[in-house]
Write an enzyme that holds these catalytic residues in place. Sequence first.
Site, PDB file in Angstrom:
ATOM      1  N   ASN A 241      21.840 -16.286 -90.412  1.00 20.59           N
ATOM      2  CA  ASN A 241      20.360 -16.778 -91.321  1.00 20.59           C
ATOM      3  C   ASN A 241      19.244 -15.281 -91.568  1.00 20.59           C
ATOM      4  OD1 ASN A 241      17.339 -16.571 -91.826  1.00 20.59           O
ATOM      5  ND2 ASN A 241      17.127 -18.406 -90.290  1.00 20.59           N
TER       6      ASN A 241
ATOM      7  N   LYS B 280      15.177 -33.217 -90.820  1.00 20.75           N
ATOM      8  CA  LYS B 280      16.537 -33.161 -89.884  1.00 20.75           C
ATOM      9  C   LYS B 280      16.480 -33.126 -89.008  1.00 20.75           C
ATOM     10  CE  LYS B 280      16.992 -27.793 -88.890  1.00 20.75           C
ATOM     11  NZ  LYS B 280      18.366 -27.379 -89.302  1.00 20.75           N
TER      12      LYS B 280
ATOM     13  N   HIS C 151       9.925 -29.010 -89.168  1.00 15.49           N
ATOM     14  CA  HIS C 151      11.137 -28.896 -90.628  1.00 15.49           C
ATOM     15  C   HIS C 151      10.857 -30.194 -91.113  1.00 15.49           C
ATOM     16  CE1 HIS C 151      13.100 -25.242 -88.666  1.00 15.49           C
ATOM     17  NE2 HIS C 151      13.638 -25.203 -90.383  1.00 15.49           N
TER      18      HIS C 151
END
Lengths: 259, 259, 259, 259
Positions: free
Chosen positions: B128, B162, B158
């Site tokens: 990330n 997801k 999210h």
Amino acid sequence: MKITIGMFGFGRTGSVVAKEIIKDEICELSWVLRKSTAMEGKYASRLLGFDHNEGMIYSIEDIDSEAFYQDNHVDVIIDFSSASAIENYEQAAQYGTRIVSAISKYDRFHLEQLKALGKQTAVLYSPNITLGINFLIEASKVLQRIAPHADIEIIEEHFRDKRDVSGTALRIAEDLGLDKRQHVNSIRVGGIVGKHEVIFGLPNQTIRIVHESLNRAAFGQGAIYAAKWLMGKDKGIYTMEEAVALNFVNNTHVFEVDE
Amino acid sequence: MKITIGMFGFGRTGSVVAKEIIKDEICELSWVLRKSTAMEGKYASRLLGFDHNEGMIYSIEDIDSEAFYQDNHVDVIIDFSSASAIENYEQAAQYGTRIVSAISKYDRFHLEQLKALGKQTAVLYSPNITLGINFLIEASKVLQRIAPHADIEIIEEHFRDKRDVSGTALRIAEDLGLDKRQHVNSIRVGGIVGKHEVIFGLPNQTIRIVHESLNRAAFGQGAIYAAKWLMGKDKGIYTMEEAVALNFVNNTHVFEVDE
Amino acid sequence: MKITIGMFGFGRTGSVVAKEIIKDEICELSWVLRKSTAMEGKYASRLLGFDHNEGMIYSIEDIDSEAFYQDNHVDVIIDFSSASAIENYEQAAQYGTRIVSAISKYDRFHLEQLKALGKQTAVLYSPNITLGINFLIEASKVLQRIAPHADIEIIEEHFRDKRDVSGTALRIAEDLGLDKRQHVNSIRVGGIVGKHEVIFGLPNQTIRIVHESLNRAAFGQGAIYAAKWLMGKDKGIYTMEEAVALNFVNNTHVFEVDE
Amino acid sequence: MKITIGMFGFGRTGSVVAKEIIKDEICELSWVLRKSTAMEGKYASRLLGFDHNEGMIYSIEDIDSEAFYQDNHVDVIIDFSSASAIENYEQAAQYGTRIVSAISKYDRFHLEQLKALGKQTAVLYSPNITLGINFLIEASKVLQRIAPHADIEIIEEHFRDKRDVSGTALRIAEDLGLDKRQHVNSIRVGGIVGKHEVIFGLPNQTIRIVHESLNRAAFGQGAIYAAKWLMGKDKGIYTMEEAVALNFVNNTHVFEVDE
């Protein structure tokens, strides 16, 4: 061995701080010094609901400053009283006592005294001595360095009757090089104890660092942290931000991957 | 002089990253390498709506790896493709090309290859690679060190579809030594792009560090930051957290008081 | 003319509620009834720091229930004591006294008594009698009706030592028809007094309704609101949500445009 | 049977709204009317990536207004174009077509036309037609009625380049009777799409209603909601707040207790 503490001030905030010191495992409250003679001879611990004797209260009127600091030596003096108190405890420095001052605002004269004191002993001065706020300030400075193009705004929320703009918010703005009138947004509603939020806006992400005060015992914990930190320092004058910032260093990393 | 970049991957994220590289003043997109031959010979810049030629697209099938990395030397390869791509660009290391890998997950085999590559050149690996998330991780570690008794919880929000718990949230938990199943709280609603919040609770104050993603261009800006940072590094293997963390150091303070 | 109040319970919450009643301009605290005889004969107002006499404290042991409620008639009884108190004040209903009960949990037996009481007088029962929480519940129900496809999650944050999941959060889940185990997320950190957040996620927008408790005086203000609202009601049994919900009606609009 | 829709405007927002209409199960896009002749004769559906024909595009220049609205009758016209468009579709009202107008700002002249139209058919006008914002406005009005002494502040956050204060925030302030210059706080940072927060501060609790926009498809869903709602209305002129507010009514309660 415990860190012995002498305390200046036993008002609304001072008494809460004293309570935190008494509860702390490493610190011990040796005495409290007050202008008034009202509670003279009583133990702070008893007034605060504890079942043992700790923190005898003295009045400045009735002590001999010269002898007092020698006979009642403490490792650290914590000052939550007023700017002029420094006139009283400067004699303590010669016996190696360190100073933590949480006075809101010094005039030029007393500030010079404080700086002079820094040449004799270790002095930490912070008008907002909570850990959380100082972390917020330091982390904000770091983020500004990492993302120099970020737009930054500060929101401070407090109870309806707080008149002035939060001094802490102004300090944050100053530390980040922001125009205080442009970038500090003040919200005054109901009974909010105190909330500070720094918003960093980038084109594709937003980062917020938020501090919420629940009550003034946070000052006690900050002062205790400062006292402990100061025990390892040479003479000089330090800030709370600095005491916090050194934790940002030596952040070593080992390369690890989840497998 | 510009930093020249070679790019692996031109999919949903890769193309957004390429766009950010083209827009950056210091970086230049030399080429894009893809598995497919579909866009071979076209310029990434043109496909992304720019008016000039930058980032010729090649297919791995049609190049001679040995010659390619020498003839088309770049300062940094940025990899947003898949784990096996490393097999292809390991030859580039011998010409001094540095590597930024943003692959989500490596298997053991390719991870060993990556580590071997770190003995030849400077390699930064981060699943990330946004600045904000890595700042959040580093700042959280610092706060944990300052306030070791704080309770810590992570909330990640999210979009509804997801399925998995956020890998980033799990990484934060791991870095802070928290039990992932206990302390990561997942919210799945509507169309939220991505929000991570770390809450530090102390008896008298609460501190929150919050990161909100707006879109995936944040990856491009992170990769560019990583590439620039890597230019000053010797061979070895680094993480994005480390690239961010070094900003937490050398936070020197001068004692100043408002007068 | 003032609304006269009789109070059951004078513990941690009850005494704070009594203080709010004494401070209110429209309400007057006629008396407090307690199980214990400890403070019998004292005025609640004096114990709470006021300078006048209001709210004589009686012990249930020493009164004649039959005569007491006639001789010491009040408009409304507010009950912050325990489930069994209802056995005591059911006689009051025959003199037209209305009832506000804020008991956390009734067993089946006492619940039947409460329902029976609703056939004689106006009774409002609410285990969480703050205005804010009841507004949050009602507004959430409305939003769910407007946007039936929205995903809904509840986050509740409380101090570290609170063991159980927030009863208020469970009530919100129930009122919205959500599986409590799936959609209530509990955060336990530090000293947070109480925070409830309902998140509505739509594909293109997110709506959050957030309630933060600062201290338990909020219960007093809710109970006073309930007492005033109940004065205009016929016999029957009502909820706080209902007292709040009626404000959602008659929201008439006039067409206006800024020019 | 489907609700047939005629659309004015096919720009940045209009085209996103058209897409939502095409995707909706109950609505059908009959046609799109534009000033320009550029896309004349094409299907909106095809331009938006669908695989079927829906929403033929016409140019105002090339149609006979008198005949067009009769021959191409629709249940509702949705207008996301500009204030003057009303001059064109006023003939449609005589065939029973209802009107949803999302024009940002009308001048006095066109506003009078809109009001006149309300005497012939059902017209809904809303400059911010998202469900979430209108819910936020209505819920805020209700809370203000429940808690008239609450302090209220509005925070609006938008991307750096948005110059003006949010029109939506000004509308909220107006609807709540607040001085716009005092109580609207504008934050401009990075790429925030749009966030509005109304804070209600009471002495012992704080309530926040927060709306976050993720993208402009929210306008399409609002317009569709408005169109469906308008189908059941007589002639007259309505607002989106009203369409949302009616859901706040008939909130009947049954007394239930967990056992």
